[in-house]
Design a protein around this motif. Structure first.
Motif, PDB file in Angstrom:
ATOM      1  N   ILE A  16       0.858  -1.179   0.000  1.00 20.24           N
ATOM      2  CA  ILE A  16       0.000   0.000   0.000  1.00 20.24           C
ATOM      3  C   ILE A  16       0.897   1.232   0.000  1.00 20.24           C
ATOM      4  N   GLU A  17       0.771   2.047  -1.025  1.00 17.70           N
ATOM      5  CA  GLU A  17       1.546   3.280  -1.077  1.00 17.70           C
ATOM      6  C   GLU A  17       0.704   4.418  -0.523  1.00 17.70           C
ATOM      7  N   LEU A  18       1.269   5.131   0.445  1.00 17.12           N
ATOM      8  CA  LEU A  18       0.615   6.317   0.980  1.00 17.12           C
ATOM      9  C   LEU A  18       1.115   7.504   0.173  1.00 17.12           C
ATOM     10  N   ALA A  19       0.212   8.038  -0.633  1.00 16.64           N
ATOM     11  CA  ALA A  19       0.570   9.149  -1.521  1.00 16.64           C
ATOM     12  C   ALA A  19      -0.340  10.329  -1.213  1.00 16.64           C
ATOM     13  N   GLY A  20      -0.599  11.165  -2.190  1.00 20.24           N
ATOM     14  CA  GLY A  20      -1.384  12.360  -1.935  1.00 20.24           C
ATOM     15  C   GLY A  20      -2.851  12.087  -1.678  1.00 20.24           C
ATOM     16  N   THR A  21      -3.385  11.053  -2.340  1.00 16.87           N
ATOM     17  CA  THR A  21      -4.797  10.719  -2.173  1.00 16.87           C
ATOM     18  C   THR A  21      -5.016  10.013  -0.845  1.00 16.87           C
ATOM     19  N   ALA A  22      -6.091  10.367  -0.162  1.00 15.96           N
ATOM     20  CA  ALA A  22      -6.382   9.733   1.122  1.00 15.96           C
ATOM     21  C   ALA A  22      -6.643   8.249   0.922  1.00 15.96           C
ATOM     22  N   PRO A  23      -6.109   7.398   1.791  1.00 16.31           N
ATOM     23  CA  PRO A  23      -6.365   5.961   1.668  1.00 16.31           C
ATOM     24  C   PRO A  23      -7.802   5.626   2.052  1.00 16.31           C
ATOM     25  N   SER A  24      -8.226   4.434   1.668  1.00 14.18           N
ATOM     26  CA  SER A  24      -9.577   3.962   1.955  1.00 14.18           C
ATOM     27  C   SER A  24      -9.566   3.033   3.161  1.00 14.18           C
ATOM     28  N   VAL A  25     -10.767   2.689   3.625  1.00 14.46           N
ATOM     29  CA  VAL A  25     -10.888   1.674   4.673  1.00 14.46           C
ATOM     30  C   VAL A  25     -10.256   0.368   4.204  1.00 14.46           C
ATOM     31  N   ALA A  26     -10.456   0.030   2.938  1.00 14.43           N
ATOM     32  CA  ALA A  26      -9.873  -1.205   2.417  1.00 14.43           C
ATOM     33  C   ALA A  26      -8.349  -1.168   2.478  1.00 14.43           C
ATOM     34  N   ASP A  27      -7.743  -0.018   2.200  1.00 14.65           N
ATOM     35  CA  ASP A  27      -6.287   0.112   2.303  1.00 14.65           C
ATOM     36  C   ASP A  27      -5.824  -0.128   3.739  1.00 14.65           C
ATOM     37  N   THR A 315     -18.575   3.570   7.302  1.00 12.98           N
ATOM     38  CA  THR A 315     -17.440   3.573   6.379  1.00 12.98           C
ATOM     39  C   THR A 315     -17.139   4.994   5.907  1.00 12.98           C
ATOM     40  N   ALA A 316     -18.179   5.751   5.602  1.00 12.56           N
ATOM     41  CA  ALA A 316     -17.983   7.126   5.155  1.00 12.56           C
ATOM     42  C   ALA A 316     -17.339   7.971   6.253  1.00 12.56           C
ATOM     43  N   GLU A 317     -17.763   7.789   7.500  1.00  7.85           N
ATOM     44  CA  GLU A 317     -17.155   8.543   8.600  1.00  7.85           C
ATOM     45  C   GLU A 317     -15.694   8.148   8.789  1.00  7.85           C
ATOM     46  N   LEU A 318     -15.399   6.867   8.656  1.00  8.67           N
ATOM     47  CA  LEU A 318     -14.010   6.417   8.782  1.00  8.67           C
ATOM     48  C   LEU A 318     -13.148   7.027   7.683  1.00  8.67           C
ATOM     49  N   GLU A 319     -13.677   7.083   6.482  1.00  9.93           N
ATOM     50  CA  GLU A 319     -12.873   7.621   5.381  1.00  9.93           C
ATOM     51  C   GLU A 319     -12.745   9.135   5.475  1.00  9.93           C
ATOM     52  N   THR A 320     -13.721   9.792   6.092  1.00  9.99           N
ATOM     53  CA  THR A 320     -13.550  11.212   6.408  1.00  9.99           C
ATOM     54  C   THR A 320     -12.380  11.396   7.363  1.00  9.99           C
ATOM     55  N   GLU A 321     -12.303  10.547   8.380  1.00 14.60           N
ATOM     56  CA  GLU A 321     -11.200  10.626   9.348  1.00 14.60           C
ATOM     57  C   GLU A 321      -9.857  10.308   8.690  1.00 14.60           C
ATOM     58  N   LEU A 322      -9.831   9.338   7.791  1.00 18.16           N
ATOM     59  CA  LEU A 322      -8.583   8.978   7.115  1.00 18.16           C
ATOM     60  C   LEU A 322      -8.068  10.106   6.231  1.00 18.16           C
ATOM     61  N   ALA A 323      -8.965  10.915   5.718  1.00 20.97           N
ATOM     62  CA  ALA A 323      -8.561  12.027   4.857  1.00 20.97           C
ATOM     63  C   ALA A 323      -8.248  13.291   5.643  1.00 20.97           C
ATOM     64  N   ALA A 324      -8.602  13.302   6.912  1.00 17.00           N
ATOM     65  CA  ALA A 324      -8.582  14.548   7.687  1.00 17.00           C
ATOM     66  C   ALA A 324      -7.220  14.842   8.310  1.00 17.00           C
ATOM     67  N   ARG A 325      -7.088  16.092   8.732  1.00 16.49           N
ATOM     68  CA  ARG A 325      -5.975  16.514   9.593  1.00 16.49           C
ATOM     69  C   ARG A 325      -6.593  16.849  10.948  1.00 16.49           C
ATOM     70  N   THR A 326      -6.445  15.940  11.901  1.00 19.31           N
ATOM     71  CA  THR A 326      -7.148  16.070  13.182  1.00 19.31           C
ATOM     72  C   THR A 326      -6.214  16.396  14.339  1.00 19.31           C
ATOM     73  N   ASP A 327      -4.962  16.712  14.046  1.00 19.94           N
ATOM     74  CA  ASP A 327      -3.976  16.950  15.099  1.00 19.94           C
ATOM     75  C   ASP A 327      -4.262  18.247  15.849  1.00 19.94           C
ATOM     76  N   ASN A 328      -3.843  18.262  17.098  1.00 20.32           N
ATOM     77  CA  ASN A 328      -3.878  19.501  17.888  1.00 20.32           C
ATOM     78  C   ASN A 328      -2.539  19.669  18.597  1.00 20.32           C
ATOM     79  N   PRO A 329      -1.834  20.780  18.339  1.00 16.99           N
ATOM     80  CA  PRO A 329      -2.201  21.827  17.388  1.00 16.99           C
ATOM     81  C   PRO A 329      -2.076  21.336  15.949  1.00 16.99           C
ATOM     82  N   LEU A 330      -2.906  21.918  15.106  1.00  9.31           N
ATOM     83  CA  LEU A 330      -2.895  21.581  13.689  1.00  9.31           C
ATOM     84  C   LEU A 330      -1.779  22.339  12.990  1.00  9.31           C
ATOM     85  N   VAL A 331      -0.942  21.607  12.273  1.00 12.36           N
ATOM     86  CA  VAL A 331       0.086  22.231  11.439  1.00 12.36           C
ATOM     87  C   VAL A 331      -0.527  22.505  10.073  1.00 12.36           C
TER      88      VAL A 331
END
Length: 501
Positions: A16-27, A315-331
């Motif tokens: 599995i290559e982690l690139a610019g596109t957000a990965p999926s639940v399947a990834d 699944t949609a909520e999980l993929e929202t999280e996989l695409a997100a930047r949820t860090d605090n503080p956010l860079v």
């Protein structure tokens, strides 16, 4: 690990290559199941750009939470620059407060993979070499020992502290022999070196709901397979009641009925049940049949459709999280700033877990009612000693449904945590753990339904001819003939139902 050996390992399994596109639940599930991981040049550039924002903040001395200011209630207290290295170590040690049974290796891989994915989104501010250290854990099969309980869903702090401890040469991990060893021993055995955390990384490695996301991805995948198994069990139940009497009316499963309502889940469930019954005697023209069966049979597509739609939402909520930047503080690379926020508040995901548990309770309740109908029909054969499935197996299904009804209640409106700072949490990890239990119980009830249907078919002298029900019946009939006890029979039936997923 040498570069040559890493290349060999990568060639032996999916990558599995982690690139610019957000990965999926399947990834993510693939990584949990043992796939190798690589970071694309684009991702490494993103990591470097994200770290550069942190380095700029260090240089300017602007107050930033967890960088040059302390954590929690001490958020406005400055950290002396001479303390920064020790502050990273203390941060990890202080968050190692998890208790309970350790996660499975598959779950651990899901957690590590989810945190690595979070790094690559660019909001963490970790160095590329730290992200690569997490990737190396996955590729080398180093599995930190992670206690299951401790997170309240305001980032999965206790889980992630155990991963960070191992990466830095502390903590505990599962060695090649299966024994628990120190993190440093596990790293050395894999040819890896511990890494020292740079300023801000002590907080950055923790600032994620990686347990809820990673293990949630495994749970929703299990739920999808369960929905498919439940459809197959209903198809077998229809064959059984049709063989035992004038029942098994297929009109409720027709495309006409499904399309009239229009729900995608119901349409998929109806189609799956019809496909399993293709070629069945239930399709014979002129067959004597009741105008409609009891609701537990007749509304299965609606119930299972609700399950399928809840799975899609989760699944949609999980993929929202996989695409997100949820860090605090956010860079934020675009503005060059580190911004305090609350994206770690995972309530949408937690509520999806809650909803899925409620739907499972409905699905299991109907499955238990169908099993009960089969049990009543089996009474004469049971009295004559012809049955193979223990009569009181139905009690086990009833007990499971009672527990599922309790598990269906909301847990996210739970306690607060520390004083006036960490004063609200989503409790997503608790909602997830209750979901895992609900999935297990529902799987048992569905298997018990299928076993009763199998016994009813056999004692009725019928052999299903549906393209899906015939092989399922043959496998379950062989299981019931084997004489294994109920405690082994039900898990084996679950495997038989899942083998066609």
């Amino acid at each position: 690990m040498t570069a040559e050996r890493a290349a060999e390992r990568a060639a032996e399994r999916p990558v599995i290559e982690l690139a610019g596109t957000a990965p999926s639940v399947a990834d993510l599930v693939a990584l949990a199941n043992g796939a190798a991981v690589t970071l694309s040049p684009e991702t490494l550039a993103t990591l470097a750009a994200s770290r550069a924002v942190v380095d700029d903040a260090i240089a300017t001395g602007a107050p930033v939470y967890g960088l040059n200011r302390r954590l929690g209630a001490g958020r406005d207290a400055a950290i002396d620059p001479s303390e920064l290295a020790d502050f990273q170590r203390r941060t990890i040690a202080n968050h190692r407060g998890g208790i309970g049974e350790a996660l499975s290796e598959r779950e651990v891989r899901a957690v590590v993979a989810a945190r690595l994915i979070g790094f690559t989104r660019g909001g963490s501010g970790v160095r590329p070499e730290l992200a690569q250290a997490y990737a190396a854990l996955l590729d080398a099969g180093v599995h930190p020992v992670i206690p299951s309980r401790g997170s309240v869903g305001a980032a999965d702090l206790t889980h992630l502290a155990e991963v960070a401890a191992v990466v830095t040469g502390d903590g505990r991990a599962i060695g090649a022999s299966g024994a628990v060893v120190s993190g440093s021993v596990a790293l050395a055995a894999a040819g890896l070196e511990p890494i020292a955390l740079a300023p801000h990384e002590g907080l950055a490695v923790l600032s994620s709901n990686a347990y809820s996301i990673g293990v949630g991805a495994l749970a929703v995948t299990d739920a999808r397979h369960l929905a498919e198994a439940a459809d197959r069990s209903v198809a077998l139940s229809l064959e059984a009641i049709g063989a035992a009497g004038p029942a098994g009316n297929l009109s409720a499963y027709s495309a006409v009925v499904a399309d009239a309502r229009g729900g995608t889940g119901q349409q998929a469930s109806s189609a799956a049940i019809r496909a399993a019954l293709d070629g069945s005697a239930l399709e014979r023209p002129g067959r004597e049949v009741t105008v409609q069966d009891p609701l537990a049979f007749r509304t299965a597509p609606q119930l299972h459709g609700a399950l399928r739609e809840a799975i899609a939402r989760t699944t949609a909520e999980l993929e929202t999280e996989l695409a997100a930047r949820t860090d605090n503080p956010l860079v934020d690379i675009a503005t060059g700033r580190m911004v305090s926020g609350g994206n770690f508040q995972a309530l949408p995901l937690a509520l999806a877990f809650e909803s899925l548990r409620l739907v499972l309770a409905h699905v299991a309740s109907a499955a238990e009612r169908r099993a009960a109908a089969h049990s009543v029909a089996l009474a004469p054969a049971r009295a004559a000693g012809y049955t193979r499935v223990p009569g009181l197996l139905l009690y086990s299904a009833a007990a499971a449904v009672a527990e599922l009804r309790q598990l269906a209640g909301p847990v996210t409106l739970g306690i607060t945590t520390l004083s006036g700072v960490e004063d609200h949490a989503s409790l997503a990890p608790v909602a997830l753990q209750l979901l895992q239990r609900s999935l297990d119980l529902t799987g048992e009830v569905v298997a018990i339904e299928a076993l009763h249907a199998t016994d009813l078919l056999r004692t009725s002298g019928a052999v299903p001819t549906g393209v899906g029900t015939a092989p399922l019946f043959a496998e379950l009939d062989a299981l019931t003939a084997s004489g294994i006890p109920a405690n082994e029979l039900v898990p084996a039936a679950r495997v038989a139902l899942a083998s066609r997923a």
